[in-house]
Design an enzyme around this catalytic site. Structure first.
Site, mmCIF file in Angstrom:
data_model
loop_
_atom_site.group_PDB
_atom_site.id
_atom_site.type_symbol
_atom_site.label_atom_id
_atom_site.label_comp_id
_atom_site.label_asym_id
_atom_site.label_seq_id
_atom_site.Cartn_x
_atom_site.Cartn_y
_atom_site.Cartn_z
ATOM 1 N N THR A 176 0.906 -1.078 -0.019
ATOM 2 C CA THR A 176 -0.090 0.121 0.078
ATOM 3 C C THR A 176 1.003 1.341 0.094
ATOM 4 O O THR A 176 2.121 0.977 0.187
ATOM 5 C CB THR A 176 -0.835 0.010 1.421
ATOM 6 O OG1 THR A 176 -1.212 -1.320 1.616
ATOM 7 C CG2 THR A 176 -1.947 0.948 1.328
ATOM 8 N N GLY A 228 -4.760 -6.782 4.216
ATOM 9 C CA GLY A 228 -5.717 -5.680 4.327
ATOM 10 C C GLY A 228 -7.099 -6.399 5.281
ATOM 11 O O GLY A 228 -7.505 -5.782 6.239
#
Length: 313
Positions: A176, A228
């Site tokens: 990310t 996630g």
């Protein structure tokens, strides 16, 4: 001028397993340090934390080394779907887009939604917003990501995710990008953006456009990276911010939260700032690709490999 404070900044480009080779390490370091230098200059010039965060996210999204914007990984059907969010800590306002395609900088859509009545849009709504804003259609695909997907297709997508840091021809891990900034007025903002974990089921939603992965208020701001689902299960970003708000120091809040994540066998990392200018990071993964400016110099934690779960800048 006496009431102004020293700006602080921390950014990340993902987390995961060890960077392979000194070349990979040094090239990632150079990329991160260059972005920290440019974005910190904006803060010195008096730009707001939100402006700095948006610019930092744009620069990270535009760098094909990181899994956000250009260089995003492909999902199981060979398509790129990106998510991003922005949170203005002063206003305590969150906005974001989920699984958007064909845009150069997903963070720009999150920025546009800050002052809208409806502030988080999924794929269809994000595509409509893209048209409304008349932004150019953009293909974030890189040859490396396409090659990665083709190779994985031969194995019938048996891996759980794609590589997410492009190191020349080496694949490395989960990713990310994120930026947390404290400006001269003491305002905190945070932004997080991702191409997803790669090879995932169509429609899967990451933590990057949730308060679990990206959260700020007037006291602190946190951006997360890693798996996630693990970040969502811990509600990590919001948890750290709330603990600071409830009276823990940033280091205490980060250590308590990362320790819980370790106990729960999560794979993740986080970067954070508080209103006092404290900088902290934490990880349960092997590597956290983070760099910061503490007002005096630039540092990073790329070679941080001791047994401590958190660090401070």
């Amino acid at each position: 001028m006496s009431n102004q404070i020293e700006p602080k900044l921390i950014i990340h480009g993902g987390a995961g397993s060890s960077l392979k080779g000194k070349g990979g390490l040094e090239s990632v370091r150079q990329s991160l340090h260059e972005i920290v230098t440019e974005v910190y200059q904006l803060l010195i010039e008096g730009k707001s934390a939100t402006e700095a965060v948006i610019r930092g996210c744009q620069l990270l999204e535009d760098n094909p080394r990181f899994n956000a914007g250009t260089g995003s990984v492909l999902q199981s059907d060979g398509q790129i779907r990106m998510s991003a969010s922005l949170m203005d800590g002063e206003k305590q306002r969150f906005s974001g887009v989920i699984n958007v395609s064909r845009v150069k900088n997903p963070i720009n859509l999150a920025q546009n939604l800050q002052n809208q009545e409806d502030r988080i849009l999924s794929d269809y709504g994000s595509a409509e917003l893209l048209r409304e804003l008349n932004l150019p259609i953009y293909d974030p695909l890189t040859d490396l990501r396409l090659h990665e997907w083709i190779e994985e297709r031969k194995e019938n997508f048996t891996r759980k995710m794609a590589g997410v840091v492009a190191e020349n021809n080496d694949n490395a891990k989960r990713g990310t990008i994120g930026v947390v900034a404290l400006d001269k007025q003491g305002r905190i903002s945070v932004g997080t953006s991702t191409g997803g974990k790669g090879l995932e089921r169509i429609g899967r939603v990451s933590d990057s456009a949730m308060p679990a992965g990206n959260y700020a208020n007037s006291q602190a701001g946190v951006s997360c990276t890693g798996i996630g689902e693990d970040i969502i299960d811990e509600c990590l970003a919001a948890k750290v911010v709330i603990r600071v708000t409830d009276g823990l120091s940033l280091a205490e809040a980060m250590e308590k939260s990362i320790q819980e994540a370790l106990t729960n066998q999560r794979d993740l990392g986080a970067i954070a700032l508080d209103y006092n200018g404290s900088i902290a990071w934490g990880k349960t993964s092997e590597v956290l690709l983070a760099a910061y400016h503490n007002g005096k110099n630039i540092g990073d934690c790329l070679e941080w490999d001791d047994d401590k779960l958190i660090g401070n800048g």
